[in-house]
Design a protein around this motif. Structure first.
Motif, mmCIF file in Angstrom:
data_model
loop_
_atom_site.group_PDB
_atom_site.id
_atom_site.type_symbol
_atom_site.label_atom_id
_atom_site.label_comp_id
_atom_site.label_asym_id
_atom_site.label_seq_id
_atom_site.Cartn_x
_atom_site.Cartn_y
_atom_site.Cartn_z
ATOM 1 N N SER A 165 66.719 48.601 -30.060
ATOM 2 C CA SER A 165 65.339 48.210 -29.796
ATOM 3 C C SER A 165 65.169 47.914 -28.319
ATOM 4 O O SER A 165 66.149 47.649 -27.595
ATOM 5 C CB SER A 165 64.963 46.975 -30.623
ATOM 6 O OG SER A 165 65.798 45.888 -30.287
ATOM 7 N N VAL A 166 63.923 47.954 -27.868
ATOM 8 C CA VAL A 166 63.601 47.694 -26.470
ATOM 9 C C VAL A 166 62.279 46.935 -26.412
ATOM 10 O O VAL A 166 61.373 47.214 -27.205
ATOM 11 C CB VAL A 166 63.508 49.021 -25.675
ATOM 12 C CG1 VAL A 166 62.379 49.891 -26.208
ATOM 13 C CG2 VAL A 166 63.309 48.756 -24.180
ATOM 14 N N PRO A 167 62.148 45.955 -25.505
ATOM 15 C CA PRO A 167 60.877 45.248 -25.379
ATOM 16 C C PRO A 167 59.793 46.152 -24.800
ATOM 17 O O PRO A 167 60.071 47.023 -23.965
ATOM 18 C CB PRO A 167 61.195 44.084 -24.437
ATOM 19 C CG PRO A 167 62.689 43.968 -24.449
ATOM 20 C CD PRO A 167 63.205 45.345 -24.671
ATOM 21 N N VAL A 168 58.557 45.914 -25.251
ATOM 22 C CA VAL A 168 57.405 46.669 -24.781
ATOM 23 C C VAL A 168 56.300 45.676 -24.467
ATOM 24 O O VAL A 168 56.070 44.725 -25.234
ATOM 25 C CB VAL A 168 56.921 47.688 -25.832
ATOM 26 C CG1 VAL A 168 55.687 48.433 -25.331
ATOM 27 C CG2 VAL A 168 58.027 48.667 -26.170
ATOM 28 N N THR A 169 55.614 45.881 -23.345
ATOM 29 C CA THR A 169 54.443 45.073 -23.004
ATOM 30 C C THR A 169 53.262 46.006 -22.790
ATOM 31 O O THR A 169 53.425 47.169 -22.394
ATOM 32 C CB THR A 169 54.686 44.248 -21.729
ATOM 33 O OG1 THR A 169 54.932 45.139 -20.618
ATOM 34 C CG2 THR A 169 55.883 43.308 -21.900
ATOM 35 N N CYS A 170 52.067 45.467 -23.093
ATOM 36 C CA CYS A 170 50.852 46.231 -22.832
ATOM 37 C C CYS A 170 49.723 45.253 -22.551
ATOM 38 O O CYS A 170 49.800 44.072 -22.907
ATOM 39 C CB CYS A 170 50.505 47.142 -24.009
ATOM 40 S SG CYS A 170 49.871 46.271 -25.447
ATOM 41 N N ALA A 171 48.693 45.717 -21.922
ATOM 42 C CA ALA A 171 47.539 44.870 -21.627
ATOM 43 C C ALA A 171 46.807 44.508 -22.921
ATOM 44 O O ALA A 171 46.764 45.306 -23.864
ATOM 45 C CB ALA A 171 46.591 45.584 -20.670
ATOM 46 N N ARG A 172 46.274 43.290 -22.954
ATOM 47 C CA ARG A 172 45.565 42.847 -24.156
ATOM 48 C C ARG A 172 44.360 43.745 -24.444
ATOM 49 O O ARG A 172 44.029 43.992 -25.601
ATOM 50 C CB ARG A 172 45.124 41.397 -23.978
ATOM 51 C CG ARG A 172 44.401 40.800 -25.181
ATOM 52 C CD ARG A 172 43.985 39.375 -24.922
ATOM 53 N NE ARG A 172 45.139 38.492 -24.864
ATOM 54 C CZ ARG A 172 45.642 37.835 -25.917
ATOM 55 N NH1 ARG A 172 45.090 37.982 -27.100
ATOM 56 N NH2 ARG A 172 46.678 37.054 -25.781
ATOM 57 N N THR A 173 43.697 44.210 -23.422
ATOM 58 C CA THR A 173 42.529 45.084 -23.622
ATOM 59 C C THR A 173 42.938 46.385 -24.313
ATOM 60 O O THR A 173 42.220 46.884 -25.178
ATOM 61 C CB THR A 173 41.857 45.377 -22.281
ATOM 62 O OG1 THR A 173 42.849 45.922 -21.366
ATOM 63 C CG2 THR A 173 41.290 44.096 -21.669
ATOM 64 N N LEU A 174 44.119 46.930 -23.936
ATOM 65 C CA LEU A 174 44.599 48.141 -24.580
ATOM 66 C C LEU A 174 44.936 47.861 -26.047
ATOM 67 O O LEU A 174 44.586 48.649 -26.933
ATOM 68 C CB LEU A 174 45.832 48.672 -23.844
ATOM 69 C CG LEU A 174 46.572 49.845 -24.508
ATOM 70 C CD1 LEU A 174 45.657 51.060 -24.633
ATOM 71 C CD2 LEU A 174 47.836 50.199 -23.723
ATOM 72 N N PHE A 175 45.584 46.725 -26.311
ATOM 73 C CA PHE A 175 45.974 46.386 -27.677
ATOM 74 C C PHE A 175 44.745 46.179 -28.565
ATOM 75 O O PHE A 175 44.700 46.631 -29.712
ATOM 76 C CB PHE A 175 46.852 45.130 -27.665
ATOM 77 C CG PHE A 175 47.413 44.763 -29.003
ATOM 78 C CD1 PHE A 175 48.615 45.309 -29.434
ATOM 79 C CD2 PHE A 175 46.750 43.879 -29.841
ATOM 80 C CE1 PHE A 175 49.136 44.972 -30.682
ATOM 81 C CE2 PHE A 175 47.258 43.543 -31.072
ATOM 82 C CZ PHE A 175 48.464 44.089 -31.493
ATOM 83 N N ASP A 176 43.738 45.474 -28.031
ATOM 84 C CA ASP A 176 42.547 45.180 -28.838
ATOM 85 C C ASP A 176 41.674 46.405 -29.054
ATOM 86 O O ASP A 176 40.856 46.422 -29.981
ATOM 87 C CB ASP A 176 41.730 44.078 -28.165
ATOM 88 C CG ASP A 176 42.456 42.746 -28.157
ATOM 89 O OD1 ASP A 176 43.369 42.577 -28.992
ATOM 90 O OD2 ASP A 176 42.127 41.880 -27.317
#
Length: 415
Positions: free
Chosen positions: A60-71
């Protein structure tokens, strides 16, 4: 460029961290496929943290994304969804961690399916179909159990055998339907509605022995969910699949983990109920025996008291008291009567002493003229006047022969 290091001239940790960050920074954006296993949305933070796991290996690997993209994802991203992300590797020197910064997220395969089911769940939940206050209690001992399952399935055997093992007299009304495939949802709906119209059926069980997410899709059908929500008969969902929850589990009045677990909820265990009845009977007998013994002891204590053991002893003592009081009353009354008699005698003597008759008895007399007037003086009495003289024992008629005024009386009158 490679760093030139030696035992005498080693590189500092910050140099190595910065070098790794520069090397990773040279990598361009890449497309990566995997499964989302963890999603963390921290309050007040504009970044969503996730963990992406390889579907074939334990990596597994950590992933981050902007809240606007997620929502903005529609349907929304949920844990367990399979996705393809366009991301750029990024190394954080301060923590020495590598992560992927997502720029685009696309759902594929099972992930897209789960996301669509999640959106359906949210819409039906907003209508209130899954509200806890709509859940009905199952009857304690149903007269007849309606069973919706596939013909000759293991789920049918599990429900029937375990229920009859617990309560041999339970009756079943089975409505067979396809539990998989394109016709499954419509057949299950027809079977549930047919059993709901049967007045003998007190509870309905929809049973299946588990399966993959794709196999369980009919039990998340919106038409089936609404049909179960409109039933007047309590419905038990026994799909037997723990990791994924079909929407039928949410709308049913009771969710059983397996068909065997559903049988345990349908009817009580006769052995347990008999044991409970035996315990309650013994408990009531013990309490009743204790109550009778306590009241018997209380009655014995009452009977042992002198007042109840020999009531005549108390009557004898009271009769002596009554006689004493009677004698005392008589003495008091005699004394009072004697005193009253003495008072009457004294009053009578005083009255007699004041009586004119008593004065007459001492030798005095009352002289009256012919008209009855009492003669108090010689004045007005002439010689030859008739008089009546009253003495103690009678009257005397007389005539005046002479009238003399007493000298002493004249002297007293002039004095």
């Amino acid at each position: 460029m490679a760093l030139e290091t030696s035992p005498s001239a080693p590189a500092a940790v910050r140099q190595i961290a910065l070098a790794i960050s520069q090397w990773v920074g040279r990598l361009g954006a890449i497309w990566v496929e995997g499964q989302i296993t963890q999603v963390s949305r921290r309050p007040g933070v504009g970044t969503v943290f996730m963990t992406m796991r390889d579907s074939a290996a334990d990596i597994s690997v950590p992933v981050t994304c902007a809240r606007t993209l997620f929502d903005s994802l529609n349907p929304p991203l949920v844990e367990g969804a399979s996705v393809v992300i366009h991301a750029k590797p990024d190394y954080y020197p301060n923590r020495g961690s590598l992560s992927l910064v997502a720029r685009e997220i696309r759902m594929v395969g099972l992930g897209e399916l789960l996301a669509r089911l999640e959106r359906r769940r949210q819409l039906l939940a907003a209508e209130g179909l899954f509200a806890p206050d709509l859940k009905r209690r199952l009857p304690f001992l149903p007269r007849c159990v309606g069973l919706v399952t596939a013909p000759g399935s293991a789920a049918e055997r599990d429900v029937v055998d375990n229920a009859r093992r617990r309560w041999p007299g339970v009756a079943f009304e089975t409505a067979y339907a396809a539990m998989q495939g394109s016709r499954a949802a419509s057949e299950v709906i027809d079977a549930v509605e047919r059993l709901d119209r049967d007045p003998r059926v007190d509870v309905i069980v929809v049973a299946r022995g588990g399966g993959s997410v794709e196999d369980l899709l009919p039990f998340s059908d919106e038409g089936l969910v609404r049909a179960v929500a409109g039933c007047r008969t309590p419905v038990v969902s026994a799909i037997g699949h723990e990791p994924d929850t079909p929407l039928l589990d949410l709308v049913a009045d009771l969710r059983a983990s397996t068909p065997t677990d559903a049988a345990k909820h349908l009817v009580p265990d006769m052995a347990e109920e008999l044991a409970g009845v035996t315990w309650a009977r013994d408990r009531v007998r013990t309490l009743l025996r204790q109550l009778v013994e306590r009241e018997s002891r209380a009655l014995a204590d009452l009977r042992a008291r002198p007042a109840l053991a020999d009531p005549r002893s108390l009557l004898g003592a009271r009769s002596v008291e009554v006689e004493d009081l009677r004698d005392r009353g008589r003495r008091c009354l005699t004394h009072q009567l004697a005193r009253a008699g003495d008072d009457i005698a004294h009053q009578r003597a005083r009255a007699q002493a004041l009586s004119p008759l008593a004065t007459l008895e001492r030798g005095y007399a009352v002289v009256q003229a012919a008209d009855g007037a009492v003669v108090r003086s010689v004045e007005g009495v002439a010689a030859g006047a008739p008089l009546r003289i009253r003495v103690a024992d009678g009257r005397i008629a007389a005539t005046t022969t002479k009238v003399e005024a007493a000298a002493i009386d004249v002297e007293e009158s002039h004095g």
